[in-house]
Design an enzyme around this catalytic site. Structure first.
Site, PDB file in Angstrom:
ATOM      1  N   CYS A   2       0.831  -1.192   0.000  1.00 14.89           N
ATOM      2  CA  CYS A   2       0.000   0.000   0.000  1.00 14.89           C
ATOM      3  C   CYS A   2       0.875   1.255   0.000  1.00 14.89           C
ATOM      4  O   CYS A   2       1.967   1.270   0.544  1.00 14.89           O
ATOM      5  CB  CYS A   2      -0.941   0.107   1.197  1.00 14.89           C
ATOM      6  SG  CYS A   2      -2.032  -1.285   1.373  1.00 14.89           S
ATOM      7  N   ARG A  28       3.882   0.025  -4.969  1.00 16.36           N
ATOM      8  CA  ARG A  28       3.645  -0.478  -3.615  1.00 16.36           C
ATOM      9  C   ARG A  28       2.350  -1.272  -3.502  1.00 16.36           C
ATOM     10  O   ARG A  28       2.087  -1.922  -2.491  1.00 16.36           O
ATOM     11  CB  ARG A  28       3.581   0.686  -2.623  1.00 16.36           C
ATOM     12  CG  ARG A  28       4.818   1.525  -2.576  1.00 16.36           C
ATOM     13  CD  ARG A  28       4.616   2.674  -1.629  1.00 16.36           C
ATOM     14  NE  ARG A  28       4.494   2.209  -0.262  1.00 16.36           N
ATOM     15  CZ  ARG A  28       5.503   2.019   0.559  1.00 16.36           C
ATOM     16  NH1 ARG A  28       6.724   2.268   0.156  1.00 16.36           N
ATOM     17  NH2 ARG A  28       5.314   1.595   1.789  1.00 16.36           N
ATOM     18  N   TRP A  74      -2.548  -2.861  -1.620  1.00 18.81           N
ATOM     19  CA  TRP A  74      -2.067  -4.247  -1.776  1.00 18.81           C
ATOM     20  C   TRP A  74      -2.778  -4.999  -0.656  1.00 18.81           C
ATOM     21  O   TRP A  74      -2.451  -4.855   0.520  1.00 18.81           O
ATOM     22  CB  TRP A  74      -0.549  -4.298  -1.619  1.00 18.81           C
ATOM     23  CG  TRP A  74       0.049  -5.646  -1.830  1.00 18.81           C
ATOM     24  CD1 TRP A  74       0.466  -6.179  -3.018  1.00 18.81           C
ATOM     25  CD2 TRP A  74       0.312  -6.635  -0.845  1.00 18.81           C
ATOM     26  NE1 TRP A  74       0.969  -7.440  -2.811  1.00 18.81           N
ATOM     27  CE2 TRP A  74       0.889  -7.745  -1.493  1.00 18.81           C
ATOM     28  CE3 TRP A  74       0.122  -6.708   0.533  1.00 18.81           C
ATOM     29  CZ2 TRP A  74       1.284  -8.902  -0.817  1.00 18.81           C
ATOM     30  CZ3 TRP A  74       0.498  -7.863   1.210  1.00 18.81           C
ATOM     31  CH2 TRP A  74       1.074  -8.939   0.529  1.00 18.81           C
ATOM     32  N   ASN A 100      -1.504   2.450   5.560  1.00 21.26           N
ATOM     33  CA  ASN A 100      -0.580   1.412   5.082  1.00 21.26           C
ATOM     34  C   ASN A 100      -0.095   0.656   6.312  1.00 21.26           C
ATOM     35  O   ASN A 100       0.441   1.256   7.229  1.00 21.26           O
ATOM     36  CB  ASN A 100       0.592   2.096   4.363  1.00 21.26           C
ATOM     37  CG  ASN A 100       1.786   1.170   4.155  1.00 21.26           C
ATOM     38  OD1 ASN A 100       2.926   1.617   4.196  1.00 21.26           O
ATOM     39  ND2 ASN A 100       1.547  -0.099   3.939  1.00 21.26           N
ATOM     40  N   GLY A 101      -0.307  -0.663   6.316  1.00 22.61           N
ATOM     41  CA  GLY A 101       0.138  -1.460   7.452  1.00 22.61           C
ATOM     42  C   GLY A 101      -0.951  -2.441   7.863  1.00 22.61           C
ATOM     43  O   GLY A 101      -1.835  -2.758   7.066  1.00 22.61           O
ATOM     44  N   GLU A 465      19.148 -16.017  -7.619  1.00 20.99           N
ATOM     45  CA  GLU A 465      18.555 -14.728  -8.009  1.00 20.99           C
ATOM     46  C   GLU A 465      17.943 -14.813  -9.406  1.00 20.99           C
ATOM     47  O   GLU A 465      16.870 -14.249  -9.653  1.00 20.99           O
ATOM     48  CB  GLU A 465      19.637 -13.632  -7.922  1.00 20.99           C
ATOM     49  CG  GLU A 465      19.206 -12.247  -8.385  1.00 20.99           C
ATOM     50  CD  GLU A 465      18.037 -11.646  -7.619  1.00 20.99           C
ATOM     51  OE1 GLU A 465      17.619 -12.195  -6.596  1.00 20.99           O
ATOM     52  OE2 GLU A 465      17.512 -10.625  -8.095  1.00 20.99           O
ATOM     53  N   LYS A 469      13.988 -13.980 -10.148  1.00 27.26           N
ATOM     54  CA  LYS A 469      13.538 -12.998 -11.143  1.00 27.26           C
ATOM     55  C   LYS A 469      12.526 -13.641 -12.084  1.00 27.26           C
ATOM     56  O   LYS A 469      11.522 -13.050 -12.445  1.00 27.26           O
ATOM     57  CB  LYS A 469      14.713 -12.432 -11.967  1.00 27.26           C
ATOM     58  CG  LYS A 469      15.624 -11.474 -11.279  1.00 27.26           C
ATOM     59  CD  LYS A 469      15.063 -10.083 -11.074  1.00 27.26           C
ATOM     60  CE  LYS A 469      14.425  -9.916  -9.742  1.00 27.26           C
ATOM     61  NZ  LYS A 469      15.209  -9.638  -8.573  1.00 27.26           N
ATOM     62  N   GLU A 472       9.043 -14.367 -10.253  1.00 28.23           N
ATOM     63  CA  GLU A 472       8.226 -13.235  -9.826  1.00 28.23           C
ATOM     64  C   GLU A 472       7.601 -12.459 -10.979  1.00 28.23           C
ATOM     65  O   GLU A 472       6.503 -11.944 -10.830  1.00 28.23           O
ATOM     66  CB  GLU A 472       8.968 -12.310  -8.862  1.00 28.23           C
ATOM     67  CG  GLU A 472      10.185 -11.608  -9.417  1.00 28.23           C
ATOM     68  CD  GLU A 472      10.844 -10.684  -8.381  1.00 28.23           C
ATOM     69  OE1 GLU A 472      12.051 -10.486  -8.468  1.00 28.23           O
ATOM     70  OE2 GLU A 472      10.140 -10.158  -7.513  1.00 28.23           O
ATOM     71  N   HIS A 488      21.573 -34.834  -5.584  1.00 27.80           N
ATOM     72  CA  HIS A 488      21.031 -35.268  -4.291  1.00 27.80           C
ATOM     73  C   HIS A 488      19.507 -35.165  -4.259  1.00 27.80           C
ATOM     74  O   HIS A 488      18.924 -35.116  -3.173  1.00 27.80           O
ATOM     75  CB  HIS A 488      21.672 -34.446  -3.165  1.00 27.80           C
ATOM     76  CG  HIS A 488      23.156 -34.630  -3.081  1.00 27.80           C
ATOM     77  ND1 HIS A 488      23.744 -35.810  -2.701  1.00 27.80           N
ATOM     78  CD2 HIS A 488      24.191 -33.794  -3.410  1.00 27.80           C
ATOM     79  CE1 HIS A 488      25.058 -35.697  -2.748  1.00 27.80           C
ATOM     80  NE2 HIS A 488      25.357 -34.481  -3.201  1.00 27.80           N
ATOM     81  N   LYS A 588       6.459  -3.757  -3.847  1.00 28.12           N
ATOM     82  CA  LYS A 588       7.887  -3.419  -3.752  1.00 28.12           C
ATOM     83  C   LYS A 588       8.387  -3.408  -2.316  1.00 28.12           C
ATOM     84  O   LYS A 588       9.513  -3.777  -2.047  1.00 28.12           O
ATOM     85  CB  LYS A 588       8.076  -2.029  -4.373  1.00 28.12           C
ATOM     86  CG  LYS A 588       9.499  -1.566  -4.414  1.00 28.12           C
ATOM     87  CD  LYS A 588      10.114  -1.896  -5.736  1.00 28.12           C
ATOM     88  CE  LYS A 588      11.593  -1.696  -5.767  1.00 28.12           C
ATOM     89  NZ  LYS A 588      12.275  -2.782  -6.474  1.00 28.12           N
TER      90      LYS A 588
HETATM   91  C1  F6R Z   1      12.635  -9.395  -5.612  1.00 32.03           C
HETATM   92  C2  F6R Z   1      12.519  -8.396  -4.580  1.00 32.03           C
HETATM   93  C3  F6R Z   1      12.261  -8.854  -3.185  1.00 32.03           C
HETATM   94  C4  F6R Z   1      13.005  -7.949  -2.186  1.00 32.03           C
HETATM   95  C5  F6R Z   1      12.613  -8.303  -0.749  1.00 32.03           C
HETATM   96  C6  F6R Z   1      13.382  -7.466   0.254  1.00 32.03           C
HETATM   97  O1  F6R Z   1      12.910  -8.821  -6.852  1.00 32.03           O
HETATM   98  O2  F6R Z   1      12.605  -7.229  -4.835  1.00 32.03           O
HETATM   99  O3  F6R Z   1      12.612 -10.179  -2.999  1.00 32.03           O
HETATM  100  O4  F6R Z   1      14.373  -8.104  -2.380  1.00 32.03           O
HETATM  101  O5  F6R Z   1      11.247  -8.094  -0.569  1.00 32.03           O
HETATM  102  O6  F6R Z   1      13.153  -6.105   0.063  1.00 32.03           O
HETATM  103  P1  F6R Z   1      14.140  -5.019   0.614  1.00 32.03           P
HETATM  104  O7  F6R Z   1      15.431  -5.162  -0.077  1.00 32.03           O
HETATM  105  O8  F6R Z   1      13.477  -3.711   0.356  1.00 32.03           O
HETATM  106  O9  F6R Z   1      14.281  -5.280   2.096  1.00 32.03           O
END
Ligand code: F6R
Length: 593
Positions: A2, A28, A74, A100-101, A465, A469, A472, A488, A588
């Site tokens: 949010c 967000r 969100w 937000n929260g 990673e 990517k 997601e 394994h 985000k």
């Molecule tokens: C993936 C991504 C998330 C963040 C995670 C931590 O692309 O962006 O996995 O890395 O939510 O977020 P931060 O770095 O803001 O603590």
């Protein structure tokens, strides 16, 4: 999770500006949008959907009033639908609230309010806030007093902004454990969850602490502590420009941000002196390091472990922030706990930071200046990636890695690593110049259901990673494994035509990973490799390959070899008709545990 905005404008209508500001926070949350303004009554427009969809049907910018609030959602409590969208009001529309929260004790408050005759419309936790505010206003308090009393009752994490029809041109806001900044412009005053929302209108920023009350009025901003005393807060000027939060000709923010990675690294390299100072202060006092982070930041931390243990010989653990409490009692004053977070607002990470602060020295590596992590850690390294709007972390990831490489290189006095690091921006520029090979691959593999990523040593976090990517933003299942771990268990899943991405830079692990490549190939996998231009054996064995400058060895690979994997995910998302900037179910900044 949010985004909220609030504003009071001396010379302009609030709604169009609120719409512009909130559109910068869509990263967000994007399942619903709503705006409320005040012109002696409360006007509200809101609905389920992305801003562009809701605006087309409701014309959100067309509302009277010079003060107001806005929200992108969100969903946490209640489906994404019009009724659950913010702003929420009491039944008399005396106040309107965005939040937000999460209000953890909302059920008991709701029951109590219902027993007192309040009618609730939504399934949200937030709706208790306008009802509490209205109740206290009816008892004789003003909006500010009602907000103070409300936050003494609610528990959880929140950033709240509210307007009241009886108090013209005023926004009252507060926060606890969710981000909120105050923007001071010329005759216009703002609160927002994050700075991209207000960059165009205000550069002077105040960071309210937990429990402080922010009052926006026509003639300025006042901040008070919980006892009602006015507090003089420091004003910081941010150097991010409004253009940084625009797509600037790219189709999506993610592609723009991938293309900005060379600059992000160059800028983060300027943190060298700051990092040196931190190391000089802590080096003799520590015998152990622990990284704590989530998601992509966790993968950056894993690279940190490999670097620090192999170069500096200091035992280093990496712990997921959400699992941190099980390791917390092993900390002492000789442990340096490093928190990595692009947002600096991730709830799991902040919770762990508060615990670690009790026993150990803490260092936060953070992209967002003024965020909660920067204010709570003993030491801070700012990654200089600029605002990252795409939900998938890209340029902030390579900036985190840059900070970690600087830290490890300076800690171990390894000049060779620092020299290699300086060349990385040029390598990346070269790699992003021509994505045609990746686009062809994305067309070929777009229908695959499962992808595997393998790498060994420094390449293992790259595999993790790369897989994150992929899943997601394309919604294709991707799994990263340490190459040696395949046999394994996971090898049972490898079959004819399954794409296996092999991360194989030159270096000491090359031979062993080649054997793992053979293992998957002999079971029918389609091998997609990322490797050196000079690697003839790898070229011969791969079905598809992305070739990289042969100077890049395995130690520097995590910060370079990730780039084609980001691009592969991006172009696969486009091929599959997905919006890479706004993946479903994700946001985000994760401000709930
Ligand atoms: C993936 C991504 C998330 C963040 C995670 C931590 O692309 O962006 O996995 O890395 O939510 O977020 P931060 O770095 O803001 O603590």
């Amino acid at each position: 999770m949010c985004g909220i905005v609030g504003c009071v404008l001396k010379h302009k209508k609030a709604a169009p500006i609120l719409l512009d500001c909130i559109s910068k926070l869509e990263y967000r949350g994007y399942d619903s949008i709503g705006i409320a303004t005040e012109d002696s009554k409360i006007n509200i427009k809101k609905d389920k959907g992305k801003i562009i969809e809701v605006n087309t049907s409701l014309d959100l910018a067309d509302m009277e009033g010079q003060s107001g609030i806005a929200h992108v959602r969100w969903a946490t409590h209640g489906d994404p639908n019009k009724i659950n969208s913010h702003p929420h009001t009491d039944e008399n529309k005396t106040v309107a609230v965005v939040h937000n929260g999460i209000i953890e004790n909302y059920l008991e408050i709701k029951e109590q309010l219902i027993s007192e005759g309040h009618n609730f419309k939504s399934d949200t936790d937030t709706e208790v806030i306008p009802h509490l505010l209205e109740k206290f206003i009816k008892e004789g308090l003003d909006l500010e007093g009602a907000m103070k009393k409300t936050i003494s009752i609610i528990q959880g994490a929140y950033a709240i902004a509210a307007i009241c029809k009886n108090e013209p041109n005023k926004v009252i806001a507060t926060r606890k454990d969710s981000p909120l900044i105050v923007g001071v412009g010329k005759d216009e005053y703002f609160v927002a969850s994050d700075s991209p929302a207000i960059l165009k209108y205000a550069k002077d920023i105040i960071y309210p602490e937990r429990g402080e009350i922010v009052i926006l009025e026509m003639n300025g901003v006042t901040i008070k502590d919980i006892n009602g005393n006015i507090i003089e807060k420091e004003i910081e000027t941010i150097d991010w420009t409004p253009e940084m939060a625009e797509k600037e000709g790219y189709d999506y923010f993610m592609l723009k941000e991938i293309n900005e990675q060379d600059i992000a690294i160059r800028n983060t390299l300027t943190e060298k002196n700051n990092i040196k100072k931190i190391i000089d202060e802590v080096k003799c006092a520590i015998n152990r390091i622990m990284f704590v982070a989530c998601g992509t930041s966790y993968h950056a931390s894993l690279t940190g472990k490999y670097l620090i243990e192999s170069l500096a010989g200091i035992p280093t653990d990496v712990v997921l922030a959400s699992e941190f409490k099980y390791s917390a009692n092993t900390l002492n004053d000789k442990t340096l706990v490093i928190f990595i977070s692009q947002s600096g607002e991730t709830a799991d990470t902040l919770k762990a930071l508060d615990i670690a602060n009790k026993t150990s020295k803490t260092l936060a590596i953070v992209n967002v200046a003024g965020s909660s992590a920067t204010r709570r850690a003993d030491y801070v390294i700012h990654t200089q990636a600029g605002p990252e709007i795409g939900v998938a972390a890209t340029k902030t990831y390579v900036s985190q890695l840059t900070a970690i490489y600087l830290f490890a290189g300076l800690l171990s006095e390894n000049d060779d690593l620092l020299t290699k690091l300086k060349k990385v921006p040029d390598y990346i520029k070269e790699m992003i110049k021509d994505p045609s090979n990746i686009i062809t691959m994305s067309k070929k593999y777009k229908y695959a259901d499962d992808f595997f990523y393998i790498g060994r040593g420094f390449s293992y976090p790259i595999a993790l990673e790369g897989a994150l990517k992929l899943k997601e933003i394309t919604y294709v299942h991707g799994e990263g494994y340490a190459a040696g771990e395949l046999k394994h268990g996971p090898l049972a899943l490898i079959d004819e035509g399954i794409p296996v991405v092999v991360v194989l830079p030159p270096g000491e692990n090359h031979k062993k990973t080649m054997s793992n490549l053979e293992e998957v190939k002999s079971r029918g996998a389609d091998v997609i490799s990322i490797g050196s231009m000079d690697d003839k054996p790898l070229i011969d064995k791969s079905d598809d390959i992305f070739l990289i400058n042969s100077e890049i060895d395995d130690i520097i690979a995590p910060i370079t070899y990730i780039v084609p994997l980001q691009l592969l995910s991006y172009y696969m998302a486009i091929e599959r008709g997905c919006d890479p900037d706004k993946p479903k179910n994700l946001a985000k900044c994760v401000t709930v545990e």
